[in-house]
Design an enzyme around this catalytic site. Structure first.
Site, mmCIF file in Angstrom:
data_model
loop_
_atom_site.group_PDB
_atom_site.id
_atom_site.type_symbol
_atom_site.label_atom_id
_atom_site.label_comp_id
_atom_site.label_asym_id
_atom_site.label_seq_id
_atom_site.Cartn_x
_atom_site.Cartn_y
_atom_site.Cartn_z
ATOM 1 N N LYS A 219 30.553 -4.867 -28.364
ATOM 2 C CA LYS A 219 31.152 -3.146 -28.081
ATOM 3 C C LYS A 219 31.868 -3.532 -26.867
ATOM 4 C CE LYS A 219 29.776 0.751 -26.272
ATOM 5 N NZ LYS A 219 29.133 1.617 -26.164
ATOM 6 N N ASP A 237 30.523 2.573 -31.397
ATOM 7 C CA ASP A 237 29.752 3.189 -30.242
ATOM 8 C C ASP A 237 29.033 4.111 -31.841
ATOM 9 O OD1 ASP A 237 31.412 5.156 -31.331
ATOM 10 O OD2 ASP A 237 32.160 5.466 -28.674
#
Length: 348
Positions: A219, A237
């Site tokens: 991420k 997320d």
């Protein structure tokens, strides 16, 4: 998260997007003007999408559900075409085809692009090192809290060399407001040391190099690649994962698997901006506990319509940030952001 390479599933670019309805988006068809058409009103102004007679979005979503998940059912968009909003979850319904899913997903992306033409990363940064550090700090806290914390942090440690030499306790005190400050301080010193010793003090522009740094997963790597180096990537997320499951793009919960599925639905050129738009929508309208369904411009395309507040007036009261006339998360937002800057740490 694991540190494997970015997935490269089979592209769905050959699938044609659903036809537009006279050039109007769901937001404008519902009687509401987007921030772009309203001239980007600032704080105090109502920027929430409105619904015609207060029911257009609800009626459209109800039509989708009544159609039983069939991909030819007429939706609230008024097209009568294959939008694929059904999911086939009820008895006697047909599962959504792959073609319909791709069309619906891309339609949602186009609608979100009209609602959030100003979508951007909500972390303040001036260079790739600041973005990397800010993204590491954003774990388990808000971007607002990170943005309120980093000015003092970067004033004290502006370069990887400076942060690598930081006293751990002094660094911990500076980042304490972001939570988990001991673990984060360890990661920041570790990644700064690696940048100094292995990459000549520069943030690398390759995913495999970024995920080799302490505290950096896929991420974080995709955030840095997409926004500091222009390398497309999907940032999964909590907001992104929640919304793509609500929209029935995937049932996966593992972030890497979610990334692979979504990458396969869109051309690579859309990945970074899609991530921003989805996160913006999750923070402003499609909230975790009480999504504002009655004020949602993509309600006709959402198979989960009704999980939240459907009354338009009540839904508008749930809108956050610029959609609710409130400041955003950045102290230094981009020039085209229609909301107000956030206040510094400790401001009244």
């Amino acid at each position: 998260m694991t540190s494997s390479d970015s997935p490269s599933g089979k592209s769905a670019e050959s699938v044609k997007a659903a036809p537009r309805t006279g050039g109007k988006t769901a937001a404008t068809r519902a009687g509401g003007k987007t921030a772009a058409t309203r001239g980007a009103k600032t704080a105090g102004a109502e920027t929430a999408p409105r619904t015609a007679s207060g029911t257009a979005a609800a009626a459209g979503a109800a039509a989708v559900r009544k159609a039983g998940g069939k991909t030819g059912g007429k939706t609230g968009t008024g097209t009568g075409k294959d939008t694929g909003a059904g999911t086939g979850s009820g008895a006697g319904t047909r599962p959504e085809s792959r073609t319909a899913l791709v069309r619906r997903a891309r339609r949602i992306n186009r609608e979100l692009a009209e609602v959030y033409p100003y979508a951007h990363p909500e972390l303040d940064f001036e260079n790739s090192f600041e973005l990397l550090v800010a993204t590491v700090l954003s774990a388990q806290t808000t971007d607002l809290r990170v943005n309120q914390t980093t000015p003092a942090l970067f004033a004290a440690y502006p370069t990887p060399e400076d942060m690598a030499a930081a006293d751990p306790e002094a660094l911990e005190q500076l980042i304490r407001p972001t939570g988990f400050f001991r673990a984060k301080a360890k990661s920041l010193i570790g990644l700064s040391t690696a940048l100094r010793d292995r990459f000549d003090g520069e943030v690398p522009g390759r995913l495999e190099d970024l995920v080799s740094l302490p505290g950096v997963g896929r991420k974080t790597a995709n955030v840095v690649l997409g926004n500091a180096f222009g390398v497309p990537g999907i940032t999964v997320d909590t907001h992104f994962g929640r919304l793509v499951r609500r929209w029935k793009w995937t049932d996966e919960t593992d972030p890497e698997k979610v990334e692979a599925v979504v990458c396969d639905l869109f051309p690579k050129s859309e990945w970074t901006m899609l991530s921003h738009r989805v996160v913006f929508h999750g923070r402003r309208i499609c909230h975790s506990r009480r999504p504002a369904c009655g004020a949602c411009p993509i309600a006709p395309l959402c198979p989960s319509y009704g999980e939240g507040e459907t009354d338009p007036d009540k839904a508008r009261k749930l809108l956050k940030y610029e959609k609710g006339g409130l400041p955003g998360q950045r102290l230094k937002p981009p020039p085209d952001y229609p909301g107000l800057p956030a206040a510094p740490l400790g401001a009244a």
